[in-house]
Scaffold this active site. Structure first.
Site, PDB file in Angstrom:
ATOM      1  N   GLU A 197      66.694  26.205  53.152  1.00  0.00           N
ATOM      2  CA  GLU A 197      66.606  24.927  53.850  1.00  0.00           C
ATOM      3  C   GLU A 197      67.973  24.250  53.888  1.00  0.00           C
ATOM      4  O   GLU A 197      68.653  24.159  52.859  1.00  0.00           O
ATOM      5  CB  GLU A 197      65.597  24.021  53.142  1.00  0.00           C
ATOM      6  CG  GLU A 197      65.361  22.702  53.854  1.00  0.00           C
ATOM      7  CD  GLU A 197      64.292  21.856  53.188  1.00  0.00           C
ATOM      8  OE1 GLU A 197      64.196  20.658  53.534  1.00  0.00           O
ATOM      9  OE2 GLU A 197      63.569  22.381  52.317  1.00  0.00           O
ATOM     10  N   GLU A 288      61.627  19.031  59.860  1.00  0.00           N
ATOM     11  CA  GLU A 288      61.381  17.632  60.223  1.00  0.00           C
ATOM     12  C   GLU A 288      62.657  17.031  60.795  1.00  0.00           C
ATOM     13  O   GLU A 288      63.747  17.585  60.640  1.00  0.00           O
ATOM     14  CB  GLU A 288      60.938  16.822  58.996  1.00  0.00           C
ATOM     15  CG  GLU A 288      62.006  16.745  57.903  1.00  0.00           C
ATOM     16  CD  GLU A 288      61.573  15.923  56.710  1.00  0.00           C
ATOM     17  OE1 GLU A 288      60.435  15.425  56.725  1.00  0.00           O
ATOM     18  OE2 GLU A 288      62.372  15.769  55.774  1.00  0.00           O
ATOM     19  N   THR A 813      34.900  60.932  36.259  1.00  0.00           N
ATOM     20  CA  THR A 813      34.488  61.666  37.461  1.00  0.00           C
ATOM     21  C   THR A 813      33.787  60.745  38.450  1.00  0.00           C
ATOM     22  O   THR A 813      33.949  60.875  39.663  1.00  0.00           O
ATOM     23  CB  THR A 813      33.575  62.843  37.087  1.00  0.00           C
ATOM     24  OG1 THR A 813      32.447  62.344  36.360  1.00  0.00           O
ATOM     25  CG2 THR A 813      34.313  63.854  36.234  1.00  0.00           C
ATOM     26  N   HIS A 910      23.036  55.758  35.236  1.00  0.00           N
ATOM     27  CA  HIS A 910      22.402  56.438  34.101  1.00  0.00           C
ATOM     28  C   HIS A 910      21.876  57.793  34.563  1.00  0.00           C
ATOM     29  O   HIS A 910      21.295  57.893  35.655  1.00  0.00           O
ATOM     30  CB  HIS A 910      21.246  55.580  33.562  1.00  0.00           C
ATOM     31  CG  HIS A 910      20.608  56.161  32.341  1.00  0.00           C
ATOM     32  ND1 HIS A 910      21.197  56.134  31.094  1.00  0.00           N
ATOM     33  CD2 HIS A 910      19.407  56.809  32.177  1.00  0.00           C
ATOM     34  CE1 HIS A 910      20.410  56.726  30.215  1.00  0.00           C
ATOM     35  NE2 HIS A 910      19.318  57.140  30.844  1.00  0.00           N
ATOM     36  N   GLU A 944      18.936  44.054  28.152  1.00  0.00           N
ATOM     37  CA  GLU A 944      18.275  45.212  27.581  1.00  0.00           C
ATOM     38  C   GLU A 944      18.899  46.475  28.166  1.00  0.00           C
ATOM     39  O   GLU A 944      19.083  46.583  29.381  1.00  0.00           O
ATOM     40  CB  GLU A 944      16.780  45.174  27.887  1.00  0.00           C
ATOM     41  CG  GLU A 944      16.015  46.354  27.287  1.00  0.00           C
ATOM     42  CD  GLU A 944      14.544  46.323  27.654  1.00  0.00           C
ATOM     43  OE1 GLU A 944      14.089  45.262  28.160  1.00  0.00           O
ATOM     44  OE2 GLU A 944      13.867  47.347  27.466  1.00  0.00           O
ATOM     45  N   VAL A 945      19.202  47.468  27.321  1.00  0.00           N
ATOM     46  CA  VAL A 945      19.900  48.664  27.762  1.00  0.00           C
ATOM     47  C   VAL A 945      19.061  49.432  28.779  1.00  0.00           C
ATOM     48  O   VAL A 945      17.855  49.653  28.573  1.00  0.00           O
ATOM     49  CB  VAL A 945      20.235  49.572  26.555  1.00  0.00           C
ATOM     50  CG1 VAL A 945      20.858  50.892  27.023  1.00  0.00           C
ATOM     51  CG2 VAL A 945      21.186  48.860  25.608  1.00  0.00           C
ATOM     52  N   ALA A 974      24.911  64.507  41.854  1.00  0.00           N
ATOM     53  CA  ALA A 974      24.072  63.459  42.466  1.00  0.00           C
ATOM     54  C   ALA A 974      24.662  62.075  42.207  1.00  0.00           C
ATOM     55  O   ALA A 974      24.620  61.194  43.073  1.00  0.00           O
ATOM     56  CB  ALA A 974      22.651  63.542  41.911  1.00  0.00           C
TER      57      ALA A 974
END
Length: 1007
Positions: A197, A288, A813, A910, A944-945, A974
């Site tokens: 500036e 300005e 993976t 899972h 809860e697991v 899968a």
């Protein structure tokens, strides 16, 4: 006859004006109203108690005291019409009329005026409703982070915000909380510009402008540009950053245009015009306007003014600037340092005694008073925020700053605040360490370009009817440069014992150049010359050429081998290539007539250096004392430097030919020698400029290393190297996403910029964020948000990608499957970081090889409790603005508070069809149970697991021959399908978790 002059104001600016006017033989006396201690009874200068707010009384006072000229210092009287009123009363007054002063008094008027007259400035809008302003900040296609009170606010009504939240807060402070009173009834919100500036002032007589030397103000209170904004803590003049060429451009495109525009609108501008200018890469842009001398700029300009100020002001009022040039001191620099009261710019004490003023005058240093007053019984005391400006004029900036600081050290008053680094931007500019350049290594690109200009007409004179000279070219580079890079590359090949990649480099450089004309490569000829024919080396090189021709889809017709002992060293060889292509006459690129403002640029990834810049690379290696055989501090693990540098150039023919045939590509730049800055302009009409954003593409680590070790400037990097882009395509906005999808199916590609109208004096190619992107690479994902021109990256232009963190503990993976998914253009997610609770695991290596996101280890063994460990993970996720967490083999049980906080935003996978076989050894449990089907489940994480809501399941049959290992392997396959599918469902918003733990499916998103 000498005249009496009245100066209106009480600051350091007014003291400087009075001091300079008093030096004129035409001036008998200078009155200052109301003045300060410095203007009280000082030679010709004295103070006046006349009211400056009542213009009728003031006009009568001037007549009664034979005042021949009134000079107005501050902005408020100008906006109040003091010039109009005094002039109407027959009193000569210097300054713009109230209507002309709107350029400063109303930011909204000023910005509209600049738009009307095509004066370069930041993009903006004005608002009277704070909610509208906040929405504009949120939705703007550019960083709308500058918030200004439209009215006068004593130079303090501007907030430059760090982010959108701070900008919205500034709007509310100004408009609702009245931080600047009535000045903030209208606010202007504008784009935050990047650059240096500077303050560019001029005298204007309504027709002619006479620029003053450019100055630079320092707004922040403390050294290093820290602390709150102020009215100005110091200035220096002239600024070395503003060349004579740039100053002339500012005069033409800003100052003269403004004066011409005001005259055209029926409001001649007479007085001092002050333009605050940002020196951007696109050229100078106005921040300005002020309608008077700046403070503290005036305190450095007046000591440098060689002409008689009284004569200059008179000539300005008489429209005679063109015949009376204003003269300035040469080979001199002025520095002024402001001494302020403790507490400024907030509340501060007054009435503190000032000492040391008489000693400073003996040092050849000028002190201009501002917030001072005479003490009863003698002496000077403080009476304002900015108290004194200590000014020194010396031959150099460094010596002027030293002298000014010495003067400040002599003066004393309690709690004085001042800066010691005025001019630090210029000192850095003048003393900057120059990094290596390509020319330092013996390659002069500018000389090569000049040679091209010389030989082009020679080649054109040999053309035959029906022949396109565009297709017959090998490269825009002169042959000496093309030959040079092969010799240098061959030296690296000799050192590394790798020769086959050179053949691909040679074919790629020629074939990609042919493609750039829209042509299909047909056949290739090579030339191999050497000092001693080593059959093993030569066959490796030619074999590489043959393989590359197959990749390119062109025939290798043959070539010539020349053994020339004495010309080459025993192990040296040189290569040259010649490629012929064919193209329908109507399909020749570039299609210059079709290219227009707003077109987008798509960058296609390079593999690295692409055989360019090797002479400079060699210089950098010499500086670091590394060898080609040294382990590479960049590239893939296990590679040495030579192997990375010899990464073959990508051949784009099979990728690009179908896209070029479609007609969607208007131009294609092959990024070779000359880098981004030289190659892209060759395919564009001269009236267009390129705006690139380096945060939009992935920059290979080799470029970051070269820039850092060679101390290379941004310009040198972008003029020598491709910086990660091997090809740049010009396409319309309508075709951009289609072309991008076709490219991304086979190669990394990004929308990297756009075309805009080229402003006079601006660079043809501007690359934003290059320095930061080089620092961030590797580990940085390209920014796929909105471009400044409104273009979007990725397939869907109405949504942003969900920011994902993946937590791992082992091989990763599933992480690999997620990484492959987010690479797809259609993906709703992007991985921004990977966190492992164990160091050195394979998953981290997978992630680090991708170099697209941050990898971080948070070792659970270093924490005293699970809660402390989870708290650290949470902080990291928050820091990276993560929106979705994927647990991919993360072997830690998370605490309840963490799970509750991330409820609905955390997925786990899972290896069973839940709710069957929860917990560990799920595959073993399934085999022992004798079931015939198992599989995998992706679910939201609950306290809860393995009990959270199920998003995706995939069944896997159990074979009679299955072992635990074989079943685990099929379930893992899968998982690699199910987890990415679940990621897309949640990332796109097709699936959400309700507060009661049930799923909500959004069919419109899903479909």
């Amino acid at each position: 006859m000498a005249e009496r002059v009245l100066v209106i104001g009480s600051g350091g600016r007014e003291h400087a004006l009075a001091w300079k006017l008093a030096q004129s033989p035409h001036v008998q006396q200078v009155l200052v109203a109301p003045g300060n201690a410095g203007t009280a009874n000082s030679g010709k200068i004295s103070n006046s108690a006349v009211s400056v707010n009542n213009h009728s009384i003031l006009a009568q006072y001037c007549k009664d005291h034979n005042v021949g000229l009134v000079v107005v210092g501050p902005e408020v009287p100008l906006a109040a019409g003091i010039v109009d009123d005094l002039t109407a009363a027959g009193v000569t007054c210097f300054g713009p009329s109230a209507k002309a002063a709107q350029l400063e008094a109303s930011k909204s008027f000023s910005k509209s005026f600049m738009d009307r007259h095509n004066i370069p400035t930041a993009r903006w809008n004005s608002f009277t409703d704070p909610q509208d302003a906040c929405k504009y900040i949120q939705d703007a296609e550019f960083p709308a982070l500058v918030v200004k009170a439209s009215g006068l606010a004593a130079g303090k009504g501007v907030v430059v915000a760090r982010d959108k939240d701070e900008a919205r807060k500034a709007v509310l402070d100004i408009m609702k909380d009245k931080a600047f009173g009535s000045a903030g009834e209208t606010v202007v919100v504008e784009e935050q510009l990047e650059g240096e500036e500077v303050s560019c002032l001029c005298f204007s007589d309504g027709i002619t402008v006479s620029p003053m030397p450019p100055a630079q103000d320092h707004k922040r209170l403390l050294d290093g540009d820290q602390g709150p904004n102020t009215g100005g803590m110091g200035a220096y003049c002239p600024t070395p950053q503003v060349s004579e060429e740039v100053l002339q451009e500012i005069k033409r495109s800003v100052l003269q245009k403004t004066v011409d525009g005001m005259r055209e609108e029926g409001t001649p501008y007479v007085g001092v015009l002050y333009a605050g200018v940002m020196l951007t890469k696109q050229g100078p842009k106005v921040l300005e306007f002020n309608c008077r001398f700046g403070d503290p700029e005036c305190q450095v300009l007046m000591p440098l003014l060689k002409s008689d100020l009284y004569e200059v002001l008179k000539n300005t009022l008489q429209a005679d600037l063109s015949s009376s040039p204003v003269q300035w001191l040469e080979n001199s620099t002025a520095v002024t340092v402001v001494m302020a009261s403790g507490g400024y710019p907030a509340s501060y004490k007054k009435g503190l005694e000032i000492t040391g003023l008489s000693q400073v005058s003996e040092m050849g240093i000028q002190v201009f008073h501002a917030g001072t007053a005479l003490k009863e019984g003698g002496g000077v005391i403080t009476s304002g925020g900015r108290v004194l400006t200590v000014t020194a004029v010396r031959p150099t900036l460094e010596s002027a700053l030293c002298s000014a600081n010495e003067g400040v050290a002599v003066i004393s008053f309690p709690d004085a605040v001042y800066r010691r680094d005025i001019g630090h931007h210029a000192i850095t500019y003048l003393t900057r360490t120059r990094g290596l350049t390509y020319k330092d290594s013996g390659v002069d690109i500018a000389a090569g370009n000049r040679l091209v200009d010389v030989i082009k007409p020679l080649a054109k004179a040999t053309s035959r009817p029906g022949q396109s000279s565009l297709v017959y070219q090998e490269s825009d580079l002169p042959l000496s440069q093309l030959s040079h890079y092969v010799v240098i590359t061959a030296r690296i090949a000799q050192a590394c014992g790798i020769h086959s990649t050179l053949g691909q480099d040679l074919v790629a450089m020629c074939v990609n150049d042919v493609l750039a004309q829209g042509a299909e490569p047909l056949f290739f000829l090579d030339y191999f010359s050497c000092g001693h024919l080593d059959v093993r080396v030569a066959s490796s090189v030619i074999g590489g050429i043959a393989d590359a021709c197959q990749m390119a889809g062109c025939a290798l017709l043959g070539g010539e081998t020349a053994e020339m002992p004495g010309v080459y060293g025993p192990s040296d060889y040189d290569l040259a290539g010649f490629c012929v292509g064919a193209v329908e006459r109507g399909a020749v690129l570039p299609r210059l007539k079709d290219i227009m403002e707003g077109d987008l640029l798509i960058g296609v990834a390079s593999s690295g250096l692409h055989s360019n810049g090797f002479s400079l690379v060699r210089k950098i290696l010499e500086r670091t004392s590394l060898q080609y055989s040294s382990p590479a501090p960049f590239g893939q693990p296990g590679q040495n430097i030579g192997e990375v540098l010899l990464t073959p150039t990508k051949i784009y023919s099979r990728l690009l030919q179908p896209i070029l045939r479609s007609g969607a590509v208007k131009a294609y730049a092959h990024i070779t020698g000359g880098g981004l800055l030289e190659n892209i302009p060759r395919i564009l009409p001269p009236e267009l400029a390129v705006d690139l954003d380096a945060s939009r593409w992935r920059i290979p680590a080799v470029f970051s290393w070269l820039q850092r070790e060679g101390s290379l400037s941004e310009e040198e990097m972008s003029r020598t190297f491709n910086c990660g882009l091997g090809a740049v395509l010009v396409v319309s906005k309508q075709d951009a996403q289609r072309v991008l999808r076709l490219l991304q199916a086979q190669e990394e590609a990004w929308i990297v910029g756009s075309l805009a109208h080229k402003q006079p004096g601006a660079e043809t190619v501007v690359i934003r964020n290059l320095e930061q992107s080089l620092k961030d690479s590797p580990g940085r994902s390209p920014d796929t948000s909105v471009l400044q021109n409104g273009a979007l990256h990725g397939e869907h232009s109405t949504r942003k990608r969900t920011r994902v963190a993946v937590l791992i503990s082992g091989t990763g993976t599933n992480l690999q499957a997620l990484m492959e998914q987010v690479k797809k253009p259609s993906s709703s997610a992007e991985i921004v970081m990977v966190i492992s609770n164990r160091p050195g695991v394979m998953g981290l290596k997978r992630a680090s090889m991708a170099v697209l996101f941050v990898c971080q280890v948070v070792d659970h063994k270093l924490y005293g409790s699970r809660a402390e460990f989870d708290g650290t993970i949470d902080k990291v996720l928050e820091e990276f603005r993560v929106e979705l967490v994927c647990l991919a083999g993360f072997m830690r049980i998370l605490t309840g508070p963490f799970v509750r906080k991330w409820s609905g935003k955390m997925l786990n996978i899972h290896p069973s069809l839940l709710p069957s076989f929860k917990g560990v050894n799920a595959q073993k449990q399934a085999l022992q149970a004798g079931v015939r089907v198992t599989g995998c489940t992706v679910h939201f994480v609950a306290e809860e697991v393995d009990a959270g809501a199920i998003v995706v399941q995939e069944a896997v049959p159990i074979l009679v021959t299955d072992t635990e290992d074989s079943l685990s392997e099929r379930i893992r396959e899968a998982e690699h399908r199910a987890f990415p599918a679940a990621l897309e469902l949640v990332g796109s918003g097709a699936v959400k978790l309700r507060d009661d733990g049930r799923l909500v499916w959004n069919q419109s998103v899903q479909g």
